[in-house]
Write an enzyme that holds these catalytic residues in place. Sequence first.
Site, short mmCIF file in Angstrom:
data_model
loop_
_atom_site.label_atom_id
_atom_site.label_comp_id
_atom_site.label_asym_id
_atom_site.label_seq_id
_atom_site.Cartn_x
_atom_site.Cartn_y
_atom_site.Cartn_z
N GLY A 91 0.83 -1.21 0.00
CA GLY A 91 0.00 0.00 0.00
C GLY A 91 0.86 1.25 0.00
O GLY A 91 0.53 2.27 0.57
N GLY A 122 -0.45 4.84 -1.02
CA GLY A 122 -1.53 5.46 -0.25
C GLY A 122 -1.06 6.68 0.53
O GLY A 122 0.12 7.03 0.51
N GLN A 123 -2.01 7.30 1.27
CA GLN A 123 -1.71 8.54 2.00
C GLN A 123 -0.58 8.30 3.01
O GLN A 123 0.41 9.03 3.04
CB GLN A 123 -2.96 9.01 2.76
CG GLN A 123 -2.73 10.30 3.54
CD GLN A 123 -3.78 10.57 4.62
OE1 GLN A 123 -4.58 9.70 4.97
NE2 GLN A 123 -3.76 11.77 5.15
N ASP A 135 2.24 -1.89 -4.39
CA ASP A 135 0.84 -1.41 -4.37
C ASP A 135 0.10 -2.07 -5.52
O ASP A 135 0.72 -2.52 -6.50
CB ASP A 135 0.80 0.13 -4.53
CG ASP A 135 -0.50 0.72 -3.98
OD1 ASP A 135 -0.47 1.36 -2.92
OD2 ASP A 135 -1.55 0.50 -4.63
N ILE A 136 -1.21 -2.10 -5.43
CA ILE A 136 -2.01 -2.64 -6.54
C ILE A 136 -2.12 -1.58 -7.65
O ILE A 136 -2.36 -1.89 -8.81
CB ILE A 136 -3.41 -3.07 -6.05
CG1 ILE A 136 -4.10 -3.95 -7.10
CG2 ILE A 136 -4.26 -1.86 -5.68
CD1 ILE A 136 -5.26 -4.76 -6.58
N ASP A 175 -1.07 -7.27 -5.33
CA ASP A 175 -2.43 -7.31 -4.80
C ASP A 175 -2.34 -8.14 -3.53
O ASP A 175 -2.07 -9.34 -3.59
CB ASP A 175 -3.37 -7.98 -5.82
CG ASP A 175 -4.77 -8.19 -5.22
OD1 ASP A 175 -5.67 -8.62 -5.97
OD2 ASP A 175 -4.94 -7.95 -4.00
N TYR A 203 -15.50 -0.47 8.11
CA TYR A 203 -14.06 -0.19 8.32
C TYR A 203 -13.70 -0.43 9.79
O TYR A 203 -12.76 -1.16 10.09
CB TYR A 203 -13.80 1.25 7.94
CG TYR A 203 -12.43 1.77 8.26
CD1 TYR A 203 -12.25 2.74 9.25
CD2 TYR A 203 -11.30 1.35 7.56
CE1 TYR A 203 -10.99 3.25 9.53
CE2 TYR A 203 -10.05 1.86 7.83
CZ TYR A 203 -9.91 2.81 8.82
OH TYR A 203 -8.66 3.33 9.10
N LYS A 219 -11.33 -3.32 11.47
CA LYS A 219 -10.15 -2.98 12.28
C LYS A 219 -10.24 -3.65 13.66
O LYS A 219 -9.24 -4.14 14.18
CB LYS A 219 -10.02 -1.46 12.43
CG LYS A 219 -9.59 -0.75 11.14
CD LYS A 219 -8.23 -1.23 10.65
CE LYS A 219 -7.75 -0.47 9.43
NZ LYS A 219 -6.49 -1.02 8.90
#
Length: 310
Positions: free
Chosen positions: A6, A9-10, A32-33, A49, A139, A143
Amino acid sequence: KILIIGACGQLGSELTFELRKLFGHENVIASDINAPKMDLADEYFEHLDVLNKEELNNIIDKHNISEIYNLAAILSAIGEKNPKFAWKLNMEGLINTLDVAKEKNLTKIYWPSSIAVFGPDTPRKNTPQDTIMNPNTVYGISKLAGERWCEYYFQKYGVDIRSLRYPGLIGYKSLPGGGTTDYAVDIYYKAISGKNFECFLNKDTYLPMMYMADAIKATIDLMQADKEDIQIRSSYNLAAISFTPEEISNSIKKTFPDFEITYKPDFRQAIADSWPDSIDDSKAREDWGWNHEYDLDRMTEDILLNLKRR
Ligand code: VAH
């Protein structure tokens, strides 16, 4: 060597940059994908992935990986639009990571949790490490379940998995991806371009937040801590600042007096209302010396200064 899952991502893009500064570019493999942006597109980037366990195993073998940071996730707002995929990616991605860590005896694993594990009946002020947790977003459910899996793999198989319950993360180097706290990133971009800002949360929506620099510091501090110091193997509460949209816009007005904000709450208001106002992170401070550095005005100053430079 470290594998970041990932990395586009951010959080992933900033963590990759900082870990490469610390351990050397060639020792941190980004994956990352999605296709990488320029600064990530080199021989140390792999398409991955996280749901494809064979691809994950091949990358671990090819690069001789000993640590994994699995940051692949669907965040709260997008998760409510696509609940089944959010559950699948967040859960199976974590379990694939835990499995390869066990099968290949990897040294350490990092996986982010979130204040989204708390729900509407969790005590809202100074939310304790251990308390009522009835999250009502997919989400948050993923988690909370993920935290249970982390503790299970630590206790049953000795996997050294470490985790932090991040608050809303605010940074200027990367755009956020579908979270409920994203307004606090967009607001700076609007202010710097002289535009007014329409906020998707009410002006008095109080949320736990953190400057990205502090989140990176906490993550690296946790991963560098001695194994014996880690008392919590579900996920540590982590906090820095809490603020409302009105407070962050007032902080911006110190630099841009004419900046205007309007409020137009949407479906994300209900998500924000299910989360705490503030978090008690004394366990992280006690166990491995956590300490945040940025308050709201210092964060605002740093972000606006850096956005101006662009
Ligand atoms: C989200 N940024 O909004 C994430 C984070 C606490 C918020 O988990 O979904």
